[in-house]
Design a protein around this motif. Structure first.
Motif, PDB file in Angstrom:
ATOM      1  N   PRO A  54      12.764   7.193 -12.425  1.00  0.00           N
ATOM      2  CA  PRO A  54      13.443   5.801 -12.633  1.00  0.00           C
ATOM      3  C   PRO A  54      12.083   5.041 -12.906  1.00  0.00           C
ATOM      4  CG  PRO A  54      13.280   6.518 -10.223  1.00  0.00           C
ATOM      5  CD  PRO A  54      12.755   7.886 -11.092  1.00  0.00           C
ATOM      6  N   MET A  55      12.530   3.737 -13.533  1.00  0.00           N
ATOM      7  CA  MET A  55      11.639   2.798 -13.776  1.00  0.00           C
ATOM      8  C   MET A  55      11.506   1.987 -12.646  1.00  0.00           C
ATOM      9  SD  MET A  55      12.852   1.714 -17.856  1.00  0.00           S
ATOM     10  CE  MET A  55      14.563   1.949 -17.753  1.00  0.00           C
ATOM     11  N   ALA A  56      10.460   1.565 -12.582  1.00  0.00           N
ATOM     12  CA  ALA A  56      10.088   0.777 -11.243  1.00  0.00           C
ATOM     13  C   ALA A  56       9.442  -0.627 -11.465  1.00  0.00           C
ATOM     14  CB  ALA A  56       9.131   1.236 -10.341  1.00  0.00           C
ATOM     15  N   ASP A  57       9.885  -1.580 -10.513  1.00  0.00           N
ATOM     16  CA  ASP A  57       9.450  -3.056 -10.784  1.00  0.00           C
ATOM     17  C   ASP A  57       7.867  -2.701 -10.402  1.00  0.00           C
ATOM     18  OD1 ASP A  57       8.531  -5.415 -10.176  1.00  0.00           O
ATOM     19  OD2 ASP A  57      10.253  -5.886  -8.677  1.00  0.00           O
ATOM     20  N   PRO A  58       7.243  -3.460 -11.392  1.00  0.00           N
ATOM     21  CA  PRO A  58       5.719  -3.218 -11.208  1.00  0.00           C
ATOM     22  C   PRO A  58       4.978  -4.109 -10.160  1.00  0.00           C
ATOM     23  CG  PRO A  58       6.235  -4.716 -13.183  1.00  0.00           C
ATOM     24  CD  PRO A  58       7.516  -4.157 -12.604  1.00  0.00           C
ATOM     25  N   THR A  59       5.694  -5.101  -9.680  1.00  0.00           N
ATOM     26  CA  THR A  59       5.180  -5.484  -8.442  1.00  0.00           C
ATOM     27  C   THR A  59       5.706  -4.758  -6.924  1.00  0.00           C
ATOM     28  OG1 THR A  59       7.341  -6.801  -8.095  1.00  0.00           O
ATOM     29  CG2 THR A  59       5.576  -8.017  -9.478  1.00  0.00           C
ATOM     30  N   ALA A  60       6.377  -3.648  -7.033  1.00  0.00           N
ATOM     31  CA  ALA A  60       6.661  -2.894  -5.895  1.00  0.00           C
ATOM     32  C   ALA A  60       5.605  -2.022  -5.321  1.00  0.00           C
ATOM     33  CB  ALA A  60       7.779  -2.130  -6.256  1.00  0.00           C
ATOM     34  N   LEU A  61       5.249  -2.256  -4.049  1.00  0.00           N
ATOM     35  CA  LEU A  61       3.975  -1.486  -3.529  1.00  0.00           C
ATOM     36  C   LEU A  61       4.144   0.130  -3.371  1.00  0.00           C
ATOM     37  CD1 LEU A  61       3.277  -3.492  -0.459  1.00  0.00           C
ATOM     38  CD2 LEU A  61       2.210  -3.584  -2.662  1.00  0.00           C
ATOM     39  N   VAL A  62       5.264   0.548  -3.208  1.00  0.00           N
ATOM     40  CA  VAL A  62       5.637   1.951  -3.598  1.00  0.00           C
ATOM     41  C   VAL A  62       6.658   2.236  -4.380  1.00  0.00           C
ATOM     42  CG1 VAL A  62       6.266   4.015  -2.490  1.00  0.00           C
ATOM     43  CG2 VAL A  62       4.727   2.465  -1.383  1.00  0.00           C
ATOM     44  N   ALA A  63       6.838   3.121  -5.255  1.00  0.00           N
ATOM     45  CA  ALA A  63       7.915   3.336  -6.343  1.00  0.00           C
ATOM     46  C   ALA A  63       8.722   4.373  -5.723  1.00  0.00           C
ATOM     47  CB  ALA A  63       7.326   3.781  -7.734  1.00  0.00           C
ATOM     48  N   ASP A  64      10.080   3.934  -5.676  1.00  0.00           N
ATOM     49  CA  ASP A  64      11.167   4.794  -5.370  1.00  0.00           C
ATOM     50  C   ASP A  64      11.407   5.939  -6.488  1.00  0.00           C
ATOM     51  OD1 ASP A  64      13.544   5.954  -4.514  1.00  0.00           O
ATOM     52  OD2 ASP A  64      14.172   4.145  -3.802  1.00  0.00           O
ATOM     53  N   GLY A  99       4.537   0.139 -16.156  1.00  0.00           N
ATOM     54  CA  GLY A  99       5.365  -0.402 -15.148  1.00  0.00           C
ATOM     55  C   GLY A  99       6.490  -1.149 -15.739  1.00  0.00           C
ATOM     56  N   LEU A 100       6.683  -1.200 -16.966  1.00  0.00           N
ATOM     57  CA  LEU A 100       7.636  -2.003 -17.534  1.00  0.00           C
ATOM     58  C   LEU A 100       9.075  -1.365 -17.353  1.00  0.00           C
ATOM     59  CD1 LEU A 100       8.146  -4.554 -19.384  1.00  0.00           C
ATOM     60  CD2 LEU A 100       8.049  -2.806 -21.250  1.00  0.00           C
ATOM     61  N   VAL A 101      10.155  -2.283 -17.112  1.00  0.00           N
ATOM     62  CA  VAL A 101      11.335  -1.893 -17.067  1.00  0.00           C
ATOM     63  C   VAL A 101      12.099  -2.213 -18.392  1.00  0.00           C
ATOM     64  CG1 VAL A 101      13.830  -1.828 -15.582  1.00  0.00           C
ATOM     65  CG2 VAL A 101      11.556  -2.134 -14.462  1.00  0.00           C
ATOM     66  N   VAL A 102      12.240  -1.149 -18.855  1.00  0.00           N
ATOM     67  CA  VAL A 102      13.251  -1.421 -20.121  1.00  0.00           C
ATOM     68  C   VAL A 102      14.675  -1.521 -20.118  1.00  0.00           C
ATOM     69  CG1 VAL A 102      13.525  -0.323 -22.515  1.00  0.00           C
ATOM     70  CG2 VAL A 102      11.339  -0.041 -21.356  1.00  0.00           C
ATOM     71  N   ALA A 103      15.202  -2.750 -20.564  1.00  0.00           N
ATOM     72  CA  ALA A 103      16.597  -2.816 -20.141  1.00  0.00           C
ATOM     73  C   ALA A 103      17.177  -3.623 -21.273  1.00  0.00           C
ATOM     74  CB  ALA A 103      16.616  -3.894 -19.120  1.00  0.00           C
ATOM     75  N   PRO A 104      18.613  -3.511 -21.637  1.00  0.00           N
ATOM     76  CA  PRO A 104      19.159  -4.320 -22.675  1.00  0.00           C
ATOM     77  C   PRO A 104      18.870  -5.624 -22.916  1.00  0.00           C
ATOM     78  CG  PRO A 104      20.746  -2.967 -21.442  1.00  0.00           C
ATOM     79  CD  PRO A 104      19.333  -3.091 -20.929  1.00  0.00           C
ATOM     80  N   GLY A 105      18.367  -6.103 -24.215  1.00  0.00           N
ATOM     81  CA  GLY A 105      17.876  -7.464 -24.412  1.00  0.00           C
ATOM     82  C   GLY A 105      16.362  -7.758 -24.335  1.00  0.00           C
ATOM     83  N   GLY A 106      15.753  -6.684 -23.838  1.00  0.00           N
ATOM     84  CA  GLY A 106      14.424  -6.533 -23.804  1.00  0.00           C
ATOM     85  C   GLY A 106      13.767  -6.281 -25.130  1.00  0.00           C
ATOM     86  N   SER A 107      12.407  -6.411 -25.257  1.00  0.00           N
ATOM     87  CA  SER A 107      11.900  -6.062 -26.591  1.00  0.00           C
ATOM     88  C   SER A 107      10.501  -5.216 -26.281  1.00  0.00           C
ATOM     89  CB  SER A 107      11.693  -6.967 -27.747  1.00  0.00           C
ATOM     90  OG  SER A 107      10.806  -8.070 -26.964  1.00  0.00           O
ATOM     91  N   LEU A 108      10.510  -4.377 -27.083  1.00  0.00           N
ATOM     92  CA  LEU A 108       9.110  -3.535 -27.306  1.00  0.00           C
ATOM     93  C   LEU A 108       8.348  -3.932 -28.450  1.00  0.00           C
ATOM     94  CD1 LEU A 108      10.897  -0.304 -25.849  1.00  0.00           C
ATOM     95  CD2 LEU A 108       9.050  -1.637 -24.628  1.00  0.00           C
ATOM     96  N   ASP A 109       7.065  -4.152 -28.350  1.00  0.00           N
ATOM     97  CA  ASP A 109       6.427  -4.493 -29.482  1.00  0.00           C
ATOM     98  C   ASP A 109       4.866  -3.609 -29.846  1.00  0.00           C
ATOM     99  OD1 ASP A 109       4.502  -5.664 -31.500  1.00  0.00           O
ATOM    100  OD2 ASP A 109       5.371  -7.655 -30.898  1.00  0.00           O
TER     101      ASP A 109
END
Length: 190
Positions: A54-64, A99-109
């Motif tokens: 799973p993609m994780a929030d980059p600010t989370a201390l531990v990835a689930d 640590g990027l969460v790719v979601a609808p509306g987001g862009s990748l450059d």
């Protein structure tokens, strides 16, 4: 789980007409499958491996390792452009690397053409479910979502940053833009 993801892609698009694998230092292997061309000359490229964790929030201390969004990327190009394979693998590795969460509306450059001679340097992640149905996983894991990628010119990407994804998609729709055209020109943005 990746076998189920691949099975969903094959059920949707048929047997792959090609595949490539890329491994970046410090990441898991990412494959890109090519499907087609179909009767309309469309070639679809789909990542396989991005959803392994799973993609994780980059600010989370531990990835689930169970909970969190999972996705694979799908790009459709008329006539195909196999030079895009490495670009797609790079985008698919972004959650692991940055640590990027790719979601609808987001862009990748990418900062470079998506393939040799491409007028596009980035993509917009669109809403899932229209092309490939989500793949449900056992609780508590979230489903794998198959995000269509829409190529953007540098000007479109800049305009999207200011006005938002919905406004850009509305421009494309209003101007009858064929987002599958590998050589299309950017839309009028003024």
């Amino acid at each position: 789980m990746l076998a189920a993801v691949e099975a969903r892609l094959i059920t949707t698009f048929g047997e792959p007409s090609g595949r490539a694998a890329v491994t970046f230092l410090g990441t898991d292997r990412i494959e890109v499958l090519r499907f087609g061309p179909d009767a309309e000359g469309l070639v679809r490229y789909a990542t396989l491996g991005m959803s392994a964790a799973p993609m994780a929030d980059p600010t989370a201390l531990v990835a689930d390792q169970l909970r969190g969004p999972r996705a694979e990327l799908v790009l459709t190009v008329r006539g195909g452009r196999d030079g895009v394979l490495r670009s797609l693998a790079t985008f698919a590795a972004t959650p692991q690397v940055e640590g990027l969460v790719v979601a609808p509306g987001g862009s990748l450059d990418l900062g470079a053409p998506l393939w040799d001679g491409a007028p596009f340097t980035s993509v917009l992640a669109a809403e899932p479910g229209g092309l490939v149905e989500d793949l449900e996983l056992a609780e508590p894991a979230e489903p794998v979502r198959f995000l269509p990628l829409l190529p953007m010119t540098p000007n479109e990407a800049g305009w999207k940053r200011v006005h938002g994804a919905a406004a850009l998609q509305e421009r494309w729709l209003d101007q009858g833009t064929d987002l599958r055209d590998p050589q299309r020109r950017g839309v009028k943005l003024d």
